[in-house]
Design a protein around this motif. Structure first.
Motif, PDB file in Angstrom:
ATOM      1  N   ALA A 169     -55.690  30.008 -11.217  1.00  0.00           N
ATOM      2  CA  ALA A 169     -54.906  28.789 -11.489  1.00  0.00           C
ATOM      3  C   ALA A 169     -55.783  27.544 -11.309  1.00  0.00           C
ATOM      4  O   ALA A 169     -55.735  26.609 -12.129  1.00  0.00           O
ATOM      5  CB  ALA A 169     -53.698  28.728 -10.562  1.00  0.00           C
ATOM      6  N   GLU A 170     -56.592  27.524 -10.258  1.00  0.00           N
ATOM      7  CA  GLU A 170     -57.476  26.381 -10.023  1.00  0.00           C
ATOM      8  C   GLU A 170     -58.536  26.268 -11.120  1.00  0.00           C
ATOM      9  O   GLU A 170     -58.867  25.167 -11.575  1.00  0.00           O
ATOM     10  CB  GLU A 170     -58.157  26.522  -8.659  1.00  0.00           C
ATOM     11  N   GLU A 171     -59.063  27.412 -11.569  1.00  0.00           N
ATOM     12  CA  GLU A 171     -60.114  27.408 -12.585  1.00  0.00           C
ATOM     13  C   GLU A 171     -59.571  26.974 -13.943  1.00  0.00           C
ATOM     14  O   GLU A 171     -60.252  26.263 -14.701  1.00  0.00           O
ATOM     15  CB  GLU A 171     -60.750  28.797 -12.681  1.00  0.00           C
ATOM     16  N   LEU A 172     -58.362  27.372 -14.268  1.00  0.00           N
ATOM     17  CA  LEU A 172     -57.741  26.935 -15.519  1.00  0.00           C
ATOM     18  C   LEU A 172     -57.619  25.415 -15.559  1.00  0.00           C
ATOM     19  O   LEU A 172     -57.875  24.780 -16.586  1.00  0.00           O
ATOM     20  CB  LEU A 172     -56.361  27.576 -15.680  1.00  0.00           C
ATOM     21  N   THR A 173     -57.229  24.842 -14.436  1.00  0.00           N
ATOM     22  CA  THR A 173     -57.117  23.380 -14.349  1.00  0.00           C
ATOM     23  C   THR A 173     -58.493  22.732 -14.395  1.00  0.00           C
ATOM     24  O   THR A 173     -58.708  21.740 -15.117  1.00  0.00           O
ATOM     25  CB  THR A 173     -56.388  22.984 -13.052  1.00  0.00           C
ATOM     26  N   ARG A 174     -59.446  23.265 -13.662  1.00  0.00           N
ATOM     27  CA  ARG A 174     -60.787  22.676 -13.595  1.00  0.00           C
ATOM     28  C   ARG A 174     -61.459  22.653 -14.956  1.00  0.00           C
ATOM     29  O   ARG A 174     -62.136  21.671 -15.311  1.00  0.00           O
ATOM     30  CB  ARG A 174     -61.657  23.456 -12.608  1.00  0.00           C
ATOM     31  N   GLN A 175     -61.237  23.721 -15.746  1.00  0.00           N
ATOM     32  CA  GLN A 175     -61.876  23.797 -17.060  1.00  0.00           C
ATOM     33  C   GLN A 175     -60.999  23.248 -18.183  1.00  0.00           C
ATOM     34  O   GLN A 175     -61.356  23.332 -19.361  1.00  0.00           O
ATOM     35  CB  GLN A 175     -62.308  25.233 -17.358  1.00  0.00           C
ATOM     36  N   GLY A 176     -59.852  22.691 -17.824  1.00  0.00           N
ATOM     37  CA  GLY A 176     -59.033  21.973 -18.793  1.00  0.00           C
ATOM     38  C   GLY A 176     -58.250  22.812 -19.773  1.00  0.00           C
ATOM     39  O   GLY A 176     -57.908  22.337 -20.863  1.00  0.00           O
ATOM     40  N   VAL A 219     -62.652  32.469 -17.795  1.00  0.00           N
ATOM     41  CA  VAL A 219     -62.029  31.244 -18.308  1.00  0.00           C
ATOM     42  C   VAL A 219     -62.947  30.557 -19.307  1.00  0.00           C
ATOM     43  O   VAL A 219     -62.511  30.146 -20.394  1.00  0.00           O
ATOM     44  CB  VAL A 219     -61.660  30.297 -17.146  1.00  0.00           C
ATOM     45  N   SER A 220     -64.226  30.412 -18.976  1.00  0.00           N
ATOM     46  CA  SER A 220     -65.140  29.687 -19.865  1.00  0.00           C
ATOM     47  C   SER A 220     -65.433  30.458 -21.143  1.00  0.00           C
ATOM     48  O   SER A 220     -65.449  29.884 -22.235  1.00  0.00           O
ATOM     49  CB  SER A 220     -66.449  29.371 -19.134  1.00  0.00           C
ATOM     50  N   THR A 221     -65.647  31.770 -21.027  1.00  0.00           N
ATOM     51  CA  THR A 221     -66.047  32.564 -22.195  1.00  0.00           C
ATOM     52  C   THR A 221     -64.864  32.940 -23.067  1.00  0.00           C
ATOM     53  O   THR A 221     -64.891  32.768 -24.293  1.00  0.00           O
ATOM     54  CB  THR A 221     -66.777  33.843 -21.742  1.00  0.00           C
ATOM     55  N   VAL A 222     -63.804  33.454 -22.445  1.00  0.00           N
ATOM     56  CA  VAL A 222     -62.677  33.997 -23.209  1.00  0.00           C
ATOM     57  C   VAL A 222     -61.698  32.905 -23.629  1.00  0.00           C
ATOM     58  O   VAL A 222     -61.325  32.804 -24.801  1.00  0.00           O
ATOM     59  CB  VAL A 222     -61.957  35.079 -22.381  1.00  0.00           C
ATOM     60  N   LEU A 223     -61.299  32.074 -22.684  1.00  0.00           N
ATOM     61  CA  LEU A 223     -60.238  31.110 -22.969  1.00  0.00           C
ATOM     62  C   LEU A 223     -60.768  29.830 -23.618  1.00  0.00           C
ATOM     63  O   LEU A 223     -60.115  29.261 -24.493  1.00  0.00           O
ATOM     64  CB  LEU A 223     -59.482  30.780 -21.686  1.00  0.00           C
ATOM     65  N   LYS A 224     -61.941  29.366 -23.202  1.00  0.00           N
ATOM     66  CA  LYS A 224     -62.490  28.132 -23.770  1.00  0.00           C
ATOM     67  C   LYS A 224     -63.281  28.394 -25.050  1.00  0.00           C
ATOM     68  O   LYS A 224     -63.093  27.708 -26.057  1.00  0.00           O
ATOM     69  CB  LYS A 224     -63.385  27.418 -22.758  1.00  0.00           C
TER      70      LYS A 224
END
Length: 239
Positions: A169-176, A219-224
């Motif tokens: 949850a924190e990483e999703l917010t941090r990476q926007g 988060v960075s590779t898959v979601l962003k």
């Protein structure tokens, strides 16, 4: 065995944090020796962290007490092996024992029955002309591009999926990308040996996210970036 500490294990996936804290406070007050109270499912640290903390406080003879009437049969059957894993991995040379639940304890059952009758006057009456199974604000699917199913079942939680769900949850917010994601915590998704498990849809890819670094890469590779992460993928749904 004469325990010098007790780990109380609670299996209640929908127990609210407020009620969990109240239960923890009550058990701690009632227990005459050091204790920890951990939920097997949820966003909190799991049993291994609690055992580590008890040992750090000097415990050498730890009783593990399931709380529930009844406690899950399958979970109870799995616990001896899971506790042995912790003991072997940590090199714990003290004594660890697993107690039975309270389903056969007549004194506990009698106390529950007496309490029910004693408190009957305070029970909330059900008014037949009020209430519904439908609640306001529960009609629409939230906007999202990614649906994430985060397993917080007991076997994944033993592998610390609870803290990882908070890190996610924190990483999703941090990476926007938090607004693009509909995150749902689930019960057991079954590939427990590959946990902690996160399933990503609509791609249909399931991942093992074992630590905070894995979460950040996911988060960075898959979601962003919209790419898959084969190094962490454990399953792909057939199209």
């Amino acid at each position: 065995m004469t325990p010098d500490a007790i780990l109380f294990l609670i299996s209640q996936p929908y127990l609210k944090g407020r009620r969990l804290k109240a239960l923890q406070a009550s058990l701690t007050r009632a227990c005459p020796i050091p204790c920890a109270i951990v939920r097997m499912e949820g966003r909190e640290a799991g049993p291994m962290s609690a055992l580590d903390a008890l040992v750090g406080e000097g415990a050498q003879n730890i009783l593990v007490q399931p709380v529930g009437i009844p406690f899950s049969d399958s979970l109870f059957a799995w616990l001896p092996g899971a506790l042995a894993h912790w003991q072997r991995e940590r090199g714990f040379d003290g004594e660890l024992a697993l107690a039975s639940d309270q389903i056969g304890d007549e004194a506990v059952l009698a106390a529950i029955a007496r309490s029910s009758l004693d408190n009957a006057a305070e029970a909330t009456p059900v008014e037949t002309d009020r209430g519904s199974i439908d609640g306001a604000g529960w009609d629409e699917v939230p906007a999202h591009r990614h649906h994430l199913l985060v397993c917080t079942g007991p076997r994944c939680n033993f592998r610390e999926s609870g803290p990882l769900s908070a890190i996610l949850a924190e990483e999703l917010t941090r990476q926007g990308v938090a607004r693009d994601c509909l995150v749902a915590t689930t019960g057991c998704l079954f590939p427990c040996n590959n946990g902690p498990v996160v399933a990503h849809y609509p791609a249909g890819h399931w991942y093992r996210l074992a630590n905070a670094d894995d979460v950040a890469r996911f988060v960075s590779t898959v979601l962003k970036d919209g790419k898959s992460l084969p190094q962490l993928m454990i399953h792909e749904v057939s199209q």
